[in-house]
Design a protein around this motif. Sequence first.
Motif, PDB file in Angstrom:
ATOM      1  N   MET A 279      12.942  16.475   0.389  1.00  0.00           N
ATOM      2  CA  MET A 279      13.430  15.858   1.183  1.00  0.00           C
ATOM      3  C   MET A 279      12.627  14.954   1.921  1.00  0.00           C
ATOM      4  SD  MET A 279      16.462  16.366   4.287  1.00  0.00           S
ATOM      5  CE  MET A 279      16.059  15.649   5.714  1.00  0.00           C
ATOM      6  N   ASN A 280      12.646  13.614   1.794  1.00  0.00           N
ATOM      7  CA  ASN A 280      11.649  12.663   2.115  1.00  0.00           C
ATOM      8  C   ASN A 280      12.364  11.373   2.877  1.00  0.00           C
ATOM      9  OD1 ASN A 280       9.037  11.777   2.816  1.00  0.00           O
ATOM     10  ND2 ASN A 280       8.429  11.164   0.724  1.00  0.00           N
ATOM     11  N   PHE A 281      12.770  11.479   4.144  1.00  0.00           N
ATOM     12  CA  PHE A 281      13.596  10.747   4.771  1.00  0.00           C
ATOM     13  C   PHE A 281      12.773   9.910   5.770  1.00  0.00           C
ATOM     14  CE2 PHE A 281      17.268   8.552   6.029  1.00  0.00           C
ATOM     15  CZ  PHE A 281      17.141   8.768   7.508  1.00  0.00           C
ATOM     16  N   LEU A 282      12.771   8.458   5.746  1.00  0.00           N
ATOM     17  CA  LEU A 282      11.888   7.613   6.599  1.00  0.00           C
ATOM     18  C   LEU A 282      10.201   8.342   6.492  1.00  0.00           C
ATOM     19  CD1 LEU A 282      14.216   6.955   9.617  1.00  0.00           C
ATOM     20  CD2 LEU A 282      13.485   5.551   7.825  1.00  0.00           C
ATOM     21  N   PHE A 283       9.723   8.444   5.538  1.00  0.00           N
ATOM     22  CA  PHE A 283       8.483   9.051   5.331  1.00  0.00           C
ATOM     23  C   PHE A 283       8.039  10.250   6.292  1.00  0.00           C
ATOM     24  CE2 PHE A 283       8.380   4.415   5.132  1.00  0.00           C
ATOM     25  CZ  PHE A 283       8.049   4.249   3.774  1.00  0.00           C
ATOM     26  N   ILE A 284       9.256  11.249   6.415  1.00  0.00           N
ATOM     27  CA  ILE A 284       9.041  12.406   7.005  1.00  0.00           C
ATOM     28  C   ILE A 284       9.509  13.530   6.214  1.00  0.00           C
ATOM     29  CG2 ILE A 284       9.775  13.932   8.880  1.00  0.00           C
ATOM     30  CD1 ILE A 284      10.326  11.099  10.743  1.00  0.00           C
ATOM     31  N   SER A 285       8.791  14.398   5.909  1.00  0.00           N
ATOM     32  CA  SER A 285       9.196  15.656   5.014  1.00  0.00           C
ATOM     33  C   SER A 285       9.967  16.498   5.608  1.00  0.00           C
ATOM     34  CB  SER A 285       7.930  16.164   4.369  1.00  0.00           C
ATOM     35  OG  SER A 285       7.221  16.874   5.586  1.00  0.00           O
ATOM     36  N   GLY A 286      10.419  17.270   5.083  1.00  0.00           N
ATOM     37  CA  GLY A 286      11.355  18.392   5.437  1.00  0.00           C
ATOM     38  C   GLY A 286      10.640  19.314   6.659  1.00  0.00           C
ATOM     39  N   ALA A 287       9.699  19.694   6.370  1.00  0.00           N
ATOM     40  CA  ALA A 287       8.739  20.581   7.061  1.00  0.00           C
ATOM     41  C   ALA A 287       8.461  19.870   8.687  1.00  0.00           C
ATOM     42  CB  ALA A 287       7.463  20.839   6.424  1.00  0.00           C
ATOM     43  N   GLU A 288       8.305  18.605   8.471  1.00  0.00           N
ATOM     44  CA  GLU A 288       7.992  17.813   9.606  1.00  0.00           C
ATOM     45  C   GLU A 288       9.380  17.871  10.464  1.00  0.00           C
ATOM     46  OE1 GLU A 288       6.480  14.468   7.706  1.00  0.00           O
ATOM     47  OE2 GLU A 288       4.292  14.896   8.014  1.00  0.00           O
ATOM     48  N   ILE A 289      10.414  17.910   9.772  1.00  0.00           N
ATOM     49  CA  ILE A 289      11.595  17.415  10.591  1.00  0.00           C
ATOM     50  C   ILE A 289      11.908  18.780  11.057  1.00  0.00           C
ATOM     51  CG2 ILE A 289      14.026  17.398  10.175  1.00  0.00           C
ATOM     52  CD1 ILE A 289      13.595  15.053   8.155  1.00  0.00           C
ATOM     53  N   PHE A 290      11.607  19.899  10.495  1.00  0.00           N
ATOM     54  CA  PHE A 290      11.804  21.168  10.954  1.00  0.00           C
ATOM     55  C   PHE A 290      10.992  21.402  12.062  1.00  0.00           C
ATOM     56  CE2 PHE A 290      10.613  25.695  11.184  1.00  0.00           C
ATOM     57  CZ  PHE A 290      11.765  26.341  11.335  1.00  0.00           C
ATOM     58  N   PHE A 291       9.842  21.058  12.215  1.00  0.00           N
ATOM     59  CA  PHE A 291       8.633  21.082  13.326  1.00  0.00           C
ATOM     60  C   PHE A 291       9.270  20.498  14.507  1.00  0.00           C
ATOM     61  CE2 PHE A 291       5.119  19.990  15.518  1.00  0.00           C
ATOM     62  CZ  PHE A 291       4.386  21.358  16.042  1.00  0.00           C
ATOM     63  N   ILE A 292       9.769  19.340  14.408  1.00  0.00           N
ATOM     64  CA  ILE A 292      10.505  18.363  15.354  1.00  0.00           C
ATOM     65  C   ILE A 292      11.430  18.855  16.016  1.00  0.00           C
ATOM     66  CG2 ILE A 292      11.249  16.413  15.908  1.00  0.00           C
ATOM     67  CD1 ILE A 292       9.604  14.945  13.901  1.00  0.00           C
ATOM     68  N   LEU A 293      12.317  19.681  15.182  1.00  0.00           N
ATOM     69  CA  LEU A 293      13.553  20.135  15.874  1.00  0.00           C
ATOM     70  C   LEU A 293      12.999  21.497  16.503  1.00  0.00           C
ATOM     71  CD1 LEU A 293      16.089  19.849  12.857  1.00  0.00           C
ATOM     72  CD2 LEU A 293      16.239  18.661  14.896  1.00  0.00           C
ATOM     73  N   PHE A 294      12.215  22.108  15.968  1.00  0.00           N
ATOM     74  CA  PHE A 294      11.621  23.543  16.809  1.00  0.00           C
ATOM     75  C   PHE A 294      11.027  23.021  18.124  1.00  0.00           C
ATOM     76  CE2 PHE A 294       8.145  26.210  17.722  1.00  0.00           C
ATOM     77  CZ  PHE A 294       8.809  27.526  17.531  1.00  0.00           C
ATOM     78  N   ILE A 295      10.302  21.850  18.224  1.00  0.00           N
ATOM     79  CA  ILE A 295       9.840  21.553  19.421  1.00  0.00           C
ATOM     80  C   ILE A 295      10.872  20.885  20.425  1.00  0.00           C
ATOM     81  CG2 ILE A 295       8.429  19.875  20.678  1.00  0.00           C
ATOM     82  CD1 ILE A 295       6.819  21.953  18.855  1.00  0.00           C
ATOM     83  N   VAL A 296      11.923  20.604  19.860  1.00  0.00           N
ATOM     84  CA  VAL A 296      13.203  20.041  20.667  1.00  0.00           C
ATOM     85  C   VAL A 296      13.815  21.389  21.327  1.00  0.00           C
ATOM     86  CG1 VAL A 296      15.376  19.083  20.509  1.00  0.00           C
ATOM     87  CG2 VAL A 296      13.304  17.861  19.640  1.00  0.00           C
ATOM     88  N   VAL A 297      14.074  22.236  20.279  1.00  0.00           N
ATOM     89  CA  VAL A 297      14.701  23.649  20.746  1.00  0.00           C
ATOM     90  C   VAL A 297      13.757  24.215  21.848  1.00  0.00           C
ATOM     91  CG1 VAL A 297      15.412  25.948  19.942  1.00  0.00           C
ATOM     92  CG2 VAL A 297      16.178  23.865  18.676  1.00  0.00           C
ATOM     93  N   MET A 298      12.655  24.148  21.621  1.00  0.00           N
ATOM     94  CA  MET A 298      11.747  24.823  22.657  1.00  0.00           C
ATOM     95  C   MET A 298      11.746  24.153  23.767  1.00  0.00           C
ATOM     96  SD  MET A 298      10.578  27.605  21.079  1.00  0.00           S
ATOM     97  CE  MET A 298       9.244  27.962  22.271  1.00  0.00           C
ATOM     98  N   VAL A 299      11.812  22.897  24.175  1.00  0.00           N
ATOM     99  CA  VAL A 299      11.805  21.953  24.957  1.00  0.00           C
ATOM    100  C   VAL A 299      13.157  21.917  25.831  1.00  0.00           C
ATOM    101  CG1 VAL A 299      11.574  19.737  26.211  1.00  0.00           C
ATOM    102  CG2 VAL A 299       9.793  20.598  24.309  1.00  0.00           C
ATOM    103  N   PHE A 300      14.062  21.809  25.251  1.00  0.00           N
ATOM    104  CA  PHE A 300      15.452  21.660  26.020  1.00  0.00           C
ATOM    105  C   PHE A 300      16.230  23.164  25.791  1.00  0.00           C
ATOM    106  CE2 PHE A 300      14.787  17.441  24.500  1.00  0.00           C
ATOM    107  CZ  PHE A 300      14.813  16.667  25.625  1.00  0.00           C
ATOM    108  N   GLY A 301      15.954  24.072  24.990  1.00  0.00           N
ATOM    109  CA  GLY A 301      16.502  25.185  24.948  1.00  0.00           C
ATOM    110  C   GLY A 301      17.737  24.987  23.861  1.00  0.00           C
ATOM    111  N   ALA A 302      18.094  25.970  23.177  1.00  0.00           N
ATOM    112  CA  ALA A 302      19.300  25.997  22.131  1.00  0.00           C
ATOM    113  C   ALA A 302      20.669  25.799  23.008  1.00  0.00           C
ATOM    114  CB  ALA A 302      19.368  27.160  21.069  1.00  0.00           C
TER     115      ALA A 302
END
Length: 92
Positions: A1-24
């Motif tokens: 998956m390559n959306f807006l020049f961001i790979s799936g692993a990068e999206i997963f990493f961003i979501l992981f950081i968001v969950v860590m900052v805000f909490g699930a």
Amino acid sequence: MNFLFISGAEIFFILFIVVMVFGADKLPGIAKGLGKGMRQLRDATDDIKREIQNSADKQGLNTDFTKDIKKEIDDVKKNVEEVTGTIKRGAK
């Protein structure tokens, strides 16, 4: 998956950081708040368009300029939806 020049692993990493900052447990509340804000913005633009059209109809004015205003409002609305669409896709 390559959306807006961001790979799936990068999206997963961003979501992981968001969950860590805000909490699930806070993510649904954040998404709900964004949804409400978008709905209020959409309602406000619809009200503005309706008021302009009603004023023009009551005064018997040429509505060509209201069509131009409507086009401008639609352009702004489209830009806002593009930005919020990016936010929505990032939140998924």
